[in-house]
Design an enzyme around this catalytic site. Structure first.
Site, mmCIF file in Angstrom:
data_model
loop_
_atom_site.group_PDB
_atom_site.id
_atom_site.type_symbol
_atom_site.label_atom_id
_atom_site.label_comp_id
_atom_site.label_asym_id
_atom_site.label_seq_id
_atom_site.Cartn_x
_atom_site.Cartn_y
_atom_site.Cartn_z
ATOM 1 N N GLN A 153 0.743 -1.486 -0.048
ATOM 2 C CA GLN A 153 0.070 -0.083 -0.161
ATOM 3 C C GLN A 153 0.846 1.367 -0.013
ATOM 4 O O GLN A 153 0.355 2.480 -0.676
ATOM 5 C CB GLN A 153 -0.992 0.045 1.222
ATOM 6 C CG GLN A 153 -1.950 -1.179 1.048
ATOM 7 C CD GLN A 153 -3.333 -0.448 1.627
ATOM 8 O OE1 GLN A 153 -3.419 0.721 2.055
ATOM 9 N NE2 GLN A 153 -4.189 -1.302 1.384
ATOM 10 N N ASP A 194 9.157 -6.870 -5.587
ATOM 11 C CA ASP A 194 8.343 -7.561 -4.658
ATOM 12 C C ASP A 194 8.678 -8.951 -4.766
ATOM 13 O O ASP A 194 9.391 -9.486 -5.677
ATOM 14 C CB ASP A 194 7.015 -7.147 -4.399
ATOM 15 C CG ASP A 194 6.391 -6.911 -3.174
ATOM 16 O OD1 ASP A 194 6.935 -8.140 -2.326
ATOM 17 O OD2 ASP A 194 5.604 -6.196 -2.727
ATOM 18 N N GLY A 216 9.004 -6.024 3.576
ATOM 19 C CA GLY A 216 9.060 -6.736 4.745
ATOM 20 C C GLY A 216 7.550 -6.577 5.582
ATOM 21 O O GLY A 216 6.449 -6.235 5.006
ATOM 22 N N ARG A 276 6.550 -2.378 17.046
ATOM 23 C CA ARG A 276 7.515 -2.437 15.944
ATOM 24 C C ARG A 276 8.731 -3.484 16.225
ATOM 25 O O ARG A 276 9.225 -4.122 15.372
ATOM 26 C CB ARG A 276 8.095 -0.967 15.759
ATOM 27 C CG ARG A 276 6.778 -0.141 15.382
ATOM 28 C CD ARG A 276 7.063 1.280 14.794
ATOM 29 N NE ARG A 276 6.202 2.076 14.607
ATOM 30 C CZ ARG A 276 5.682 3.056 15.656
ATOM 31 N NH1 ARG A 276 6.232 2.947 16.730
ATOM 32 N NH2 ARG A 276 4.633 3.786 15.179
ATOM 33 N N GLN A 288 19.300 -7.083 1.563
ATOM 34 C CA GLN A 288 18.973 -5.675 0.717
ATOM 35 C C GLN A 288 20.482 -4.938 0.924
ATOM 36 O O GLN A 288 20.576 -4.431 0.053
ATOM 37 C CB GLN A 288 17.704 -4.880 1.336
ATOM 38 C CG GLN A 288 16.661 -5.779 0.763
ATOM 39 C CD GLN A 288 15.346 -4.969 0.958
ATOM 40 O OE1 GLN A 288 15.331 -3.777 1.430
ATOM 41 N NE2 GLN A 288 14.226 -5.452 0.400
ATOM 42 N N ASP A 327 6.675 11.185 11.725
ATOM 43 C CA ASP A 327 6.324 11.610 13.096
ATOM 44 C C ASP A 327 6.553 13.103 13.043
ATOM 45 O O ASP A 327 5.601 13.856 13.897
ATOM 46 C CB ASP A 327 7.311 11.059 14.111
ATOM 47 C CG ASP A 327 7.468 9.474 14.076
ATOM 48 O OD1 ASP A 327 6.285 9.097 14.278
ATOM 49 O OD2 ASP A 327 8.480 9.192 14.197
ATOM 50 N N HIS A 383 11.818 5.424 16.192
ATOM 51 C CA HIS A 383 10.479 5.307 15.815
ATOM 52 C C HIS A 383 9.868 4.471 16.517
ATOM 53 O O HIS A 383 9.409 3.189 15.969
ATOM 54 C CB HIS A 383 10.351 5.322 14.124
ATOM 55 C CG HIS A 383 8.962 5.221 13.571
ATOM 56 N ND1 HIS A 383 8.326 6.200 13.812
ATOM 57 C CD2 HIS A 383 8.414 4.326 13.164
ATOM 58 C CE1 HIS A 383 7.076 6.015 13.362
ATOM 59 N NE2 HIS A 383 6.941 4.738 12.798
ATOM 60 N N SER A 423 -0.634 2.519 8.672
ATOM 61 C CA SER A 423 -0.470 3.975 7.730
ATOM 62 C C SER A 423 0.123 3.583 6.554
ATOM 63 O O SER A 423 0.937 3.029 6.281
ATOM 64 C CB SER A 423 0.264 5.152 8.443
ATOM 65 O OG SER A 423 1.564 4.987 8.743
HETATM 66 C C1 LMR Z 1 3.548 4.243 11.690
HETATM 67 O O1 LMR Z 1 3.907 4.878 12.562
HETATM 68 O O2 LMR Z 1 2.369 4.479 11.220
HETATM 69 C C2 LMR Z 1 4.086 3.206 11.143
HETATM 70 O O3 LMR Z 1 5.349 3.090 11.874
HETATM 71 C C3 LMR Z 1 3.449 1.833 11.198
HETATM 72 C C4 LMR Z 1 3.304 1.448 12.403
HETATM 73 O O4 LMR Z 1 3.365 0.330 12.870
HETATM 74 O O5 LMR Z 1 2.801 2.092 13.256
#
Ligand code: LMR
Length: 340
Positions: free
Chosen positions: A18, A45, A92, A102, A116, A163, A191, A247
């Site tokens: 997506q 892919d 992935g 995550r 990769q 973010d 993240h 997302s």
């Molecule tokens: C996000 O922040 O939207 C991405 O890292 C996907 C997730 O797993 O939250």
């Protein structure tokens, strides 16, 4: 007639997914590399996903984008990585339920990023610039860079822009201004839930005058800051709850924004967040990939020094550093080699 730019080759992995579906269109329309830069898109892919990828290839051709000179859809990494100047690594596993962290994706994704890295090392141009989105993105970026020693570490970055864009969207809506008027929002760390969205030096341009967000909000700032931080940290999970999927469009826009700024640079005095290799700045562990505020000139980023921080920010940075060291060790153990 002005001389045409040389055609560049751009790779998107996870091309049946997506995020790639949105990102390919943005790139084909010049949103990452500019309105004058012709390009060839390489889509990669797995063999079982060639149907969806072929569909995207046909749609890209059908959109008649003048900058797009060819689209190659393949499940052969040798073809996909050959001579690329830019790579968006999106392939992935992704989180599907909010009870997943995550971090839990290390087991599925670490080996993919080793492979990769090896492919980048063997087939990409040596000045290739890489943006990693796959989670946990700081650590997948580390693994990838580690296995591509012939490409400078500075050319590897992970997604931090999502973010930042989330925070900027919320500040703009609070102050009822355009997102284009918000400057210098900072994101620190990983993240993950430990990231620290820091609006302490963020500013806003209103009627050609630049003011700190803190000046405008006055006493409300403390509450706003806490709320903003919580909502940015939880936004990924909130989206999974709402869509039943991670997302996609916002993630594509974020990596596109990051690459555009990397290429075009940041105006004087403006910083953006980027997840880059740590040189130990702000007391972070060296060599992990950490999100810092950076300035960018002529395609090269540099970490902005001297940002003052309070104890909360300091402890969040320390926590993220430790978390990233743990992620690194877990990824190395997953790959099962002692030499990373
Ligand atoms: C996000 O922040 O939207 C991405 O890292 C996907 C997730 O797993 O939250």
């Amino acid at each position: 007639m002005s001389k045409e730019e040389q055609i560049i080759r751009v790779l998107i992995t996870g091309a049946a997914g997506q995020v790639a579906y949105s990102l390919a269109g943005l790139i084909a329309c010049g949103m990452a590399f500019g309105p004058k830069q012709p390009l060839i898109l390489n889509l990669l892919d797995l063999p079982e996903k060639t149907g969806a990828m072929e569909g995207l290839r046909m749609e890209l051709i059908d959109s008649a984008c003048p900058l797009l000179r060819d689209v190659i859809a393949t499940s052969d990494p040798v073809v996909a990585f050959q001579d690329i100047s830019y790579a968006f690594l999106l392939g992935g596993e992704r989180r599907r339920q909010i009870d997943m962290k995550r971090y839990d994706l290390i087991a599925s994704n670490a080996r993919i990023f080793k492979d990769q890295g090896l492919c980048l090392d063997a087939f990409a141009r040596k000045d290739c610039k890489v943006v990693v989105l796959t989670e946990p993105s700081n650590t997948m970026c580390y693994i990838c860079a580690e296995y591509a020693p012939s490409i400078p570490r500075e050319n590897f970055t992970a997604n931090a822009r999502l973010d930042y864009n989330r925070a900027v969207g919320q500040i703009a809506s609070k102050l009822k201004v355009s997102t284009a008027n918000i400057r210098n929002m900072i994101i620190w760390g990983n993240h993950s839930d430990s990231m620290y969205p820091d609006c302490s030096v963020a500013s806003v341009v209103i009627n050609n005058k630049t003011q700190r967000v803190s000046e405008i909000l006055g006493e409300e700032m403390i509450y706003f800051r806490t709320q903003l931080c919580e909502s940015v940290v939880k936004r990924g999970a909130e989206i999974i709850t709402a869509r039943g999927l991670s997302s996609s469009w916002s993630a594509a826009k974020a990596v596109c924004d990051q690459m555009r700024d990397w290429i075009t640079g940041t105006p004087q005095g403006i910083m953006v967040p980027m997840t880059v290799v740590s040189d130990g700045s702000y007391g972070t562990p060296k060599e992990i990939f950490f999100t810092f505020p950076v300035e960018i000139q002529r395609g090269r980023w540099s970490i902005v020094r001297g940002i003052k921080m309070d104890e909360v920010c300091r402890s969040k940075i320390d926590f993220s550093g430790k978390e990233l060291m743990q992620e690194k060790m877990a990824a190395v153990a997953e790959i099962g080699e002692g030499n990373v």
